[in-house]
Design a protein around this motif. Sequence first.
Motif, PDB file in Angstrom:
ATOM      1  N   ILE A   1       0.827  -1.210   0.000  1.00  0.00           N
ATOM      2  CA  ILE A   1       0.000   0.000   0.000  1.00  0.00           C
ATOM      3  C   ILE A   1       0.864   1.265   0.000  1.00  0.00           C
ATOM      4  O   ILE A   1       0.339   2.378   0.081  1.00  0.00           O
ATOM      5  CB  ILE A   1      -0.983   0.031   1.186  1.00  0.00           C
ATOM      6  N   TYR A   2       2.170   1.078  -0.106  1.00  0.00           N
ATOM      7  CA  TYR A   2       3.112   2.197  -0.121  1.00  0.00           C
ATOM      8  C   TYR A   2       3.613   2.477  -1.542  1.00  0.00           C
ATOM      9  O   TYR A   2       3.681   1.585  -2.379  1.00  0.00           O
ATOM     10  CB  TYR A   2       4.331   1.894   0.751  1.00  0.00           C
ATOM     11  N   ALA A   3       3.991   3.725  -1.764  1.00  0.00           N
ATOM     12  CA  ALA A   3       4.677   4.117  -2.993  1.00  0.00           C
ATOM     13  C   ALA A   3       5.959   4.853  -2.610  1.00  0.00           C
ATOM     14  O   ALA A   3       6.013   5.528  -1.579  1.00  0.00           O
ATOM     15  CB  ALA A   3       3.798   5.015  -3.855  1.00  0.00           C
ATOM     16  N   LYS A   4       6.970   4.717  -3.447  1.00  0.00           N
ATOM     17  CA  LYS A   4       8.230   5.446  -3.210  1.00  0.00           C
ATOM     18  C   LYS A   4       8.048   6.887  -3.661  1.00  0.00           C
ATOM     19  O   LYS A   4       7.695   7.151  -4.802  1.00  0.00           O
ATOM     20  CB  LYS A   4       9.381   4.796  -3.974  1.00  0.00           C
ATOM     21  N   VAL A   5       8.307   7.833  -2.758  1.00  0.00           N
ATOM     22  CA  VAL A   5       8.111   9.246  -3.084  1.00  0.00           C
ATOM     23  C   VAL A   5       9.426  10.032  -3.108  1.00  0.00           C
ATOM     24  O   VAL A   5       9.436  11.222  -3.438  1.00  0.00           O
ATOM     25  CB  VAL A   5       7.125   9.911  -2.093  1.00  0.00           C
ATOM     26  N   PHE A   6      10.522   9.357  -2.771  1.00  0.00           N
ATOM     27  CA  PHE A   6      11.836  10.013  -2.873  1.00  0.00           C
ATOM     28  C   PHE A   6      12.924   8.967  -2.899  1.00  0.00           C
ATOM     29  O   PHE A   6      12.857   7.940  -2.230  1.00  0.00           O
ATOM     30  CB  PHE A   6      12.078  10.963  -1.695  1.00  0.00           C
ATOM     31  N   GLU A   7      13.971   9.262  -3.684  1.00  0.00           N
ATOM     32  CA  GLU A   7      15.199   8.472  -3.686  1.00  0.00           C
ATOM     33  C   GLU A   7      16.359   9.406  -3.966  1.00  0.00           C
ATOM     34  O   GLU A   7      16.344  10.140  -4.957  1.00  0.00           O
ATOM     35  CB  GLU A   7      15.147   7.368  -4.739  1.00  0.00           C
ATOM     36  N   GLY A   8      17.337   9.409  -3.080  1.00  0.00           N
ATOM     37  CA  GLY A   8      18.477  10.287  -3.297  1.00  0.00           C
ATOM     38  C   GLY A   8      19.315  10.431  -2.046  1.00  0.00           C
ATOM     39  O   GLY A   8      19.127   9.738  -1.042  1.00  0.00           O
ATOM     40  N   ASN A   9      20.266  11.367  -2.127  1.00  0.00           N
ATOM     41  CA  ASN A   9      21.172  11.649  -1.016  1.00  0.00           C
ATOM     42  C   ASN A   9      20.854  13.028  -0.454  1.00  0.00           C
ATOM     43  O   ASN A   9      20.787  14.002  -1.203  1.00  0.00           O
ATOM     44  CB  ASN A   9      22.622  11.597  -1.516  1.00  0.00           C
ATOM     45  N   VAL A  10      20.617  13.103   0.842  1.00  0.00           N
ATOM     46  CA  VAL A  10      20.284  14.389   1.464  1.00  0.00           C
ATOM     47  C   VAL A  10      21.382  14.862   2.420  1.00  0.00           C
ATOM     48  O   VAL A  10      21.181  15.780   3.202  1.00  0.00           O
ATOM     49  CB  VAL A  10      18.934  14.318   2.203  1.00  0.00           C
ATOM     50  N   GLY A  11      22.543  14.213   2.348  1.00  0.00           N
ATOM     51  CA  GLY A  11      23.684  14.680   3.127  1.00  0.00           C
ATOM     52  C   GLY A  11      23.742  14.189   4.554  1.00  0.00           C
ATOM     53  O   GLY A  11      24.587  14.626   5.338  1.00  0.00           O
TER      54      GLY A  11
END
Length: 203
Positions: free
Chosen positions: A34-44
């Motif tokens: 029931i989840y979706a990915k809403v972000f992928e990346g590096n935030v430091g």
Amino acid sequence: MSVIRIYQIISELDLNRQKFMSLKLENESVDSSIYAKVFEGNVGTDNLDQIYLIFNVNHPKDFLGHSLSISDVIEIEGSPKSSFYFCNTFGFLEINFDTTKVSNAQLIKTVIVEADKPPYEKYLLNDERAFLIELGNKVEKMQSHDNLCCYYNKDKNLFVASGEEGSYVSLNSLQAKQIKEQFHSRLNEEIKSQAASHTLQMY
């Protein structure tokens, strides 16, 4: 720093109303379907508290969700495997989370306008049913000549960009900005009065 991923519950898939509900046990399994990915990346940072602050105060530009809240899941990529943390009422719980079952549903940017409230952006499932659920009862639709579509009722207005053959796409930054500026302080009746030249369709 590690790559992080944020997962949030899609309301239309949440039949058991798990969104914004807390967990009691660490290492509990969560229904990732029931989840979706809403972000992928590096935030430091890999620090959970700092990640929570970033996604509440200074959203990355490619973040497709709402500010982090209870029931959201943070993945911190690691070797040999990632760790998953559930945003709980107080702090975080490490959980089991199967990313192979995560929904591939597409989320798109809309702008919501309500009476006497500043307009705001909201990402919704790319499905007309999601728009109707967001607005509630007695929804009407108007299509403009500049690839914008508005769903509305007496309480709320939802703007989305029109794609090809009746499909929908995210509003771009300029469209969202123009809509928010135009309707910042207008009441619903004023919005509807400008729709005289638009085609209306009752649902």
